[in-house]
Scaffold this active site. Structure first.
Site, PDB file in Angstrom:
ATOM      1  N   HIS A 148       3.164   3.566  -3.503  1.00 30.89           N
ATOM      2  CA  HIS A 148       3.807   3.558  -2.405  1.00 30.89           C
ATOM      3  C   HIS A 148       3.062   2.331  -1.624  1.00 30.89           C
ATOM      4  O   HIS A 148       1.363   1.903  -2.393  1.00 30.89           O
ATOM      5  CB  HIS A 148       3.606   4.722  -1.234  1.00 30.89           C
ATOM      6  CG  HIS A 148       3.740   4.703  -0.598  1.00 30.89           C
ATOM      7  ND1 HIS A 148       2.947   4.581   0.770  1.00 30.89           N
ATOM      8  CD2 HIS A 148       5.277   4.961   0.279  1.00 30.89           C
ATOM      9  CE1 HIS A 148       3.672   4.224   1.846  1.00 30.89           C
ATOM     10  NE2 HIS A 148       4.486   5.331   1.880  1.00 30.89           N
ATOM     11  N   ASP A 206      -2.925   9.096  -5.712  1.00 38.71           N
ATOM     12  CA  ASP A 206      -2.509   9.146  -4.775  1.00 38.71           C
ATOM     13  C   ASP A 206      -1.668  10.737  -5.027  1.00 38.71           C
ATOM     14  O   ASP A 206      -0.227  10.748  -5.582  1.00 38.71           O
ATOM     15  CB  ASP A 206      -1.287   7.880  -4.578  1.00 38.71           C
ATOM     16  CG  ASP A 206      -0.255   8.492  -3.249  1.00 38.71           C
ATOM     17  OD1 ASP A 206      -0.420   9.147  -2.655  1.00 38.71           O
ATOM     18  OD2 ASP A 206      -0.035   7.212  -2.739  1.00 38.71           O
ATOM     19  N   GLN A 264       2.997  12.637  -2.637  1.00 39.70           N
ATOM     20  CA  GLN A 264       4.592  13.464  -2.860  1.00 39.70           C
ATOM     21  C   GLN A 264       4.435  14.656  -3.828  1.00 39.70           C
ATOM     22  O   GLN A 264       5.133  15.518  -4.068  1.00 39.70           O
ATOM     23  CB  GLN A 264       5.471  12.308  -3.691  1.00 39.70           C
ATOM     24  CG  GLN A 264       5.769  11.459  -2.165  1.00 39.70           C
ATOM     25  CD  GLN A 264       6.886  11.696  -0.527  1.00 39.70           C
ATOM     26  OE1 GLN A 264       7.239  13.074  -1.167  1.00 39.70           O
ATOM     27  NE2 GLN A 264       6.528  11.380  -0.439  1.00 39.70           N
ATOM     28  N   LYS A 306       2.930  15.716   4.826  1.00 36.91           N
ATOM     29  CA  LYS A 306       4.589  16.785   3.742  1.00 36.91           C
ATOM     30  C   LYS A 306       4.523  17.582   3.764  1.00 36.91           C
ATOM     31  O   LYS A 306       4.691  18.060   2.833  1.00 36.91           O
ATOM     32  CB  LYS A 306       4.096  15.753   3.213  1.00 36.91           C
ATOM     33  CG  LYS A 306       4.969  14.139   3.682  1.00 36.91           C
ATOM     34  CD  LYS A 306       4.256  12.756   2.116  1.00 36.91           C
ATOM     35  CE  LYS A 306       3.933  11.563   2.765  1.00 36.91           C
ATOM     36  NZ  LYS A 306       5.029  10.560   3.736  1.00 36.91           N
ATOM     37  N   CYS A 365       8.566   1.736   1.625  1.00 31.77           N
ATOM     38  CA  CYS A 365       7.506   1.575   1.414  1.00 31.77           C
ATOM     39  C   CYS A 365       7.445   1.102  -0.199  1.00 31.77           C
ATOM     40  O   CYS A 365       5.937   1.850  -0.819  1.00 31.77           O
ATOM     41  CB  CYS A 365       6.309   2.835   2.109  1.00 31.77           C
ATOM     42  SG  CYS A 365       7.059   2.543   3.437  1.00 31.77           S
TER      43      CYS A 365
HETATM   44  C1  LIG Z   1       3.821   8.248  -2.068  1.00 33.39           C
HETATM   45  C2  LIG Z   1       3.146   8.245  -1.124  1.00 33.39           C
HETATM   46  N1  LIG Z   1       1.935   7.568  -1.003  1.00 33.39           N
HETATM   47  C3  LIG Z   1       1.522   7.721   0.191  1.00 33.39           C
HETATM   48  C4  LIG Z   1       2.237   8.205   1.365  1.00 33.39           C
HETATM   49  C5  LIG Z   1       0.808   7.747   2.670  1.00 33.39           C
HETATM   50  O1  LIG Z   1       1.808   8.672   3.363  1.00 33.39           O
HETATM   51  P1  LIG Z   1       0.905   8.421   4.632  1.00 33.39           P
HETATM   52  O2  LIG Z   1       1.905   7.703   6.107  1.00 33.39           O
HETATM   53  O3  LIG Z   1       0.903  10.364   5.512  1.00 33.39           O
HETATM   54  O4  LIG Z   1      -0.721   7.550   5.147  1.00 33.39           O
HETATM   55  C6  LIG Z   1       3.492   8.050   1.375  1.00 33.39           C
HETATM   56  C7  LIG Z   1       3.984   8.244   2.641  1.00 33.39           C
HETATM   57  O5  LIG Z   1       5.389   8.841   2.149  1.00 33.39           O
HETATM   58  C8  LIG Z   1       4.230   8.362   0.020  1.00 33.39           C
HETATM   59  O6  LIG Z   1       4.660   8.830   0.305  1.00 33.39           O
END
Ligand SMILES: Cc1ncc(COP(=O)(O)O)c(C=O)c1O
Length: 419
Positions: free
Chosen positions: A136, A213, A216, A239, A377
Site C-alpha cells: 500500500h 504492515d 489487512q 478495519k 492506494c
Molecule cells: C495494507 C494497508 N496498509 C496501510 C493502510 C493504511 O491504513 P490507514 O489509512 O488506516 O492508515 C491500508 C488502508 O487501506 C492498507 O490496506
C-alpha cells in the site's frame, strides 16, 4: 484462504451464526436507494457492532476525562480504561508486554513513526530498504521520503501474475547494504497473503529488522507477533470493527527503547528545561499530546468482540465466502479476477470487459452494493497488471452468500447496461 493456521472448518460450525452476528451491526439494516445494503468495502473500513458503539457511549457519558495527568476520579477511570485497551490489544496479537504497544492514529501513522523514529536514526547513505510490489502507498511513500532524505535506496521484491510474491527474488535482494525490510502481511488490492514468517526469518539471519504492515491481516487471520518474530507490526482500528483515528504500532521493547521519539509534546517527556528534555519510557515516549482516548477504548471493545466470535470461526466463514464468490465470478464470461494467489484473504479484485471500474462501482451502487473502485492506494500493483484500476469486493465475517449472489446479479446488470 489459508494462513499457516489450524485447518479451516466449514461455515456451519455451531459457534458461528451469521444471523446473530449481523444483528449486532445496525448499519447493515440500511437500504440504499430502496435496496438492502450489501457492504463489500471492508478492506477500506469495516463496520462497527453495537457493543463497540455502546462502549463508546459509556465512555463519553460516564468516564471521559484526559488521561495520565489527573488525580481525580474521572481522569483515573479514563486512564485505567485506556491502559486496559492497550492490554487487550497486547493479548490480541500476543505481544510479550503491553509497553510494546504504541497507540497511533492508524497504520499510516505507525509506519511513519518507524521511518522517523527508527529510520532517521539507523538508516544512512547507501543503505538499502527492501519493500515489495504489493505494498500500500502507506508502506512505500514514508520509506521513499526517508530514502530521499538519507541517500538510501529502495529495493522492490517482484510478484508473479497471480499476485504472489516471488520469495526467491526477495531473498536475492539482500546484500551487505540491506538495513530494513517493510512488507505487507496481506495485500489490500489483491488479498494475497505473504509468507511473512519465512521472510522475517531470512531477514533476521542477516540481522535485518522487519516491519509488517498488518492492516489487512488482523481482521482476517490470527496474528501472533511473537511467533512471527517481527520487529514491528502496524494496523488500524477502523478495519477491525473499531473507530477511525486509532491504530497500533507493535515494536519489540528493545527496538522501541533504542528509537528516537517521532512527535514531541506533552506526556512523552520525563522532564523539560529549555536546555534539555528527557523522554518518557516506552510506549509513552511515542504518544505525544492527548491520545485518541475514546478511540483506543473502542478498539479494545472491538478486539473483545472479535475474539468472542473467534478468529478461527471468522477465517473459516470468510474462506467459504471467498471460495463461493470466486467460483461464481469465474462462471461469468467477460469478468476477470485480478489476483489469484493460492494463499488469499477475503478480497476479490475484478475487471469487467469493456466497462471502466468507476462505472462498475456506480452501477453496483444503484443496486445497493458498495465496492471500491480505483487503484486502492497500490499503484505498483495496478502497473504490474497493466490496469489503471480495479473493482474490489472485500468481505467481512458479517457478509453472507446471499450478498455474494447480489453482487453476481449486479455484475450481470452492469454487463447488460454496457452490452
Ligand atoms: C495494507 C494497508 N496498509 C496501510 C493502510 C493504511 O491504513 P490507514 O489509512 O488506516 O492508515 C491500508 C488502508 O487501506 C492498507 O490496506
Amino acid at each position: 484462504m489459508t494462513a499457516g493456521r489450524t485447518a479451516l472448518k466449514s461455515l456451519s460450525t455451531p459457534a458461528f451464526s451469521l444471523e446473530r452476528v449481523r444483528a449486532d451491526f445496525p448499519i447493515l439494516k440500511l437500504e440504499i436507494g430502496g435496496k438492502p445494503l450489501v457492504y463489500f468495502d471492508n478492506a477500506a473500513s469495516s463496520q462497527m457492532p453495537q457493543p463497540v458503539i455502546d462502549r463508546l457511549v459509556r465512555y463519553q457519558t460516564t468516564q471521559h476525562a484526559n488521561v495520565n495527568r489527573g488525580v481525580h476520579f474521572l481522569s483515573e477511570t479514563a486512564t485505567a480504561a485506556y491502559e486496559e485497551a492497550r492490554g487487550k490489544v497486547q493479548r490480541f496479537i500476543n505481544a510479550r508486554e503491553d509497553r510494546e504497544l504504541v497507540f497511533t492514529s492508524g497504520t499510516t501513522d505507525a509506519i511513519n513513526l518507524v521511518t522517523h523514529g527508527y529510520g532517521r536514526k539507523f538508516i544512512g547513505p547507501g543503505d538499502e530498504i527492501i519493500l515489495t510490489t504489493l505494498e500500500h502507498h502507506s508502506n512505500i511513500v514514508p520509506w521513499q521520503m526517508l530514502a530521499e532524505d538519507k541517500g538510501a535506496k529502495l529495493r522492490v521484491a517482484p510478484i508473479n501474475d497471480a499476485g504472489e510474491l516471488l520469495v526467491d527474488e526477495y531473498e536475492k535482494l539482500f546484500n551487505a547494504h540491506t538495513k530494513f525490510v517493510a512488507v505487507t502481511h496481506v495485500s489490500n488490492a489483491l488479498g494475497t497473503i505473504n509468507p511473512v514468517k519465512r521472510m522475517i526469518a531470512f531477514a533476521h539471519a542477516r540481522d535485518v529488522p522487519v516491519l509488517v504492515d498488518g492492516a489487512q491481516a488482523v481482521p482476517h487471520l490470527a496474528v501472533d507477533v511473537q511467533d512471527l518474530d517481527c520487529d514491528f507490526y502496524a494496523f488500524s482500528g477502523h478495519k477491525l470493527c473499531g473507530p477511525t483515528g486509532i491504530g497500533v504500532l507493535y515494536g519489540k521493547a528493545a527496538v522501541l527503547e533504542r528509537m528516537a521519539p517521532f512527535k514531541g509534546g506533552g506526556d512523552m517527556i520525563l522532564s523539560v528545561t529549555f536546555e534539555k528534555t528527557t523522554y518518557n519510557t516506552i510506549p509513552h515516549k511515542f504518544e505525544a499530546g492527548t491520545p485518541p482516548i475514546a478511540a483506543a477504548i473502542g478498539l479494545g471493545a472491538a478486539v473483545d468482540y472479535i475474539l468472542a466470535i473467534g478468529m478461527d470461526a471468522i477465517a473459516a466463514h470468510e474462506c467459504d465466502l471467498l471460495e463461493y464468490a470466486t467460483a461464481q465470478m469465474n462462471r461469468l464470461s467477460g469478468v476477470r479476477i485480478v489476483g489469484t494467489a493460492a494463499q488469499k484473504a477475503a478480497v476479490l479484485s475484478f475487471m469487467i470487459d469493456g466497462v471502466h471500474p468507476h462505472d462498475v462501482g456506480t452501477l453496483l451502487n444503484q443496486e445497493g452494493i458498495a465496492v471500491r473502485t480505483g487503484h486502492h492506494c497500490a499503484q505498483p500493483v495496478m502497473r504490474h497488471f497493466r490496469v489503471p484500476a480495479t473493482s474490489r469486493a472485500s468481505f467481512a465475517f458479517y457478509n453472507g452468500m446471499a450478498e455474494v449472489d447480489a453482487l453476481i446479479a449486479g455484475i450481470r446488470t452492469v454487463q447488460k447496461v454496457f452490452a
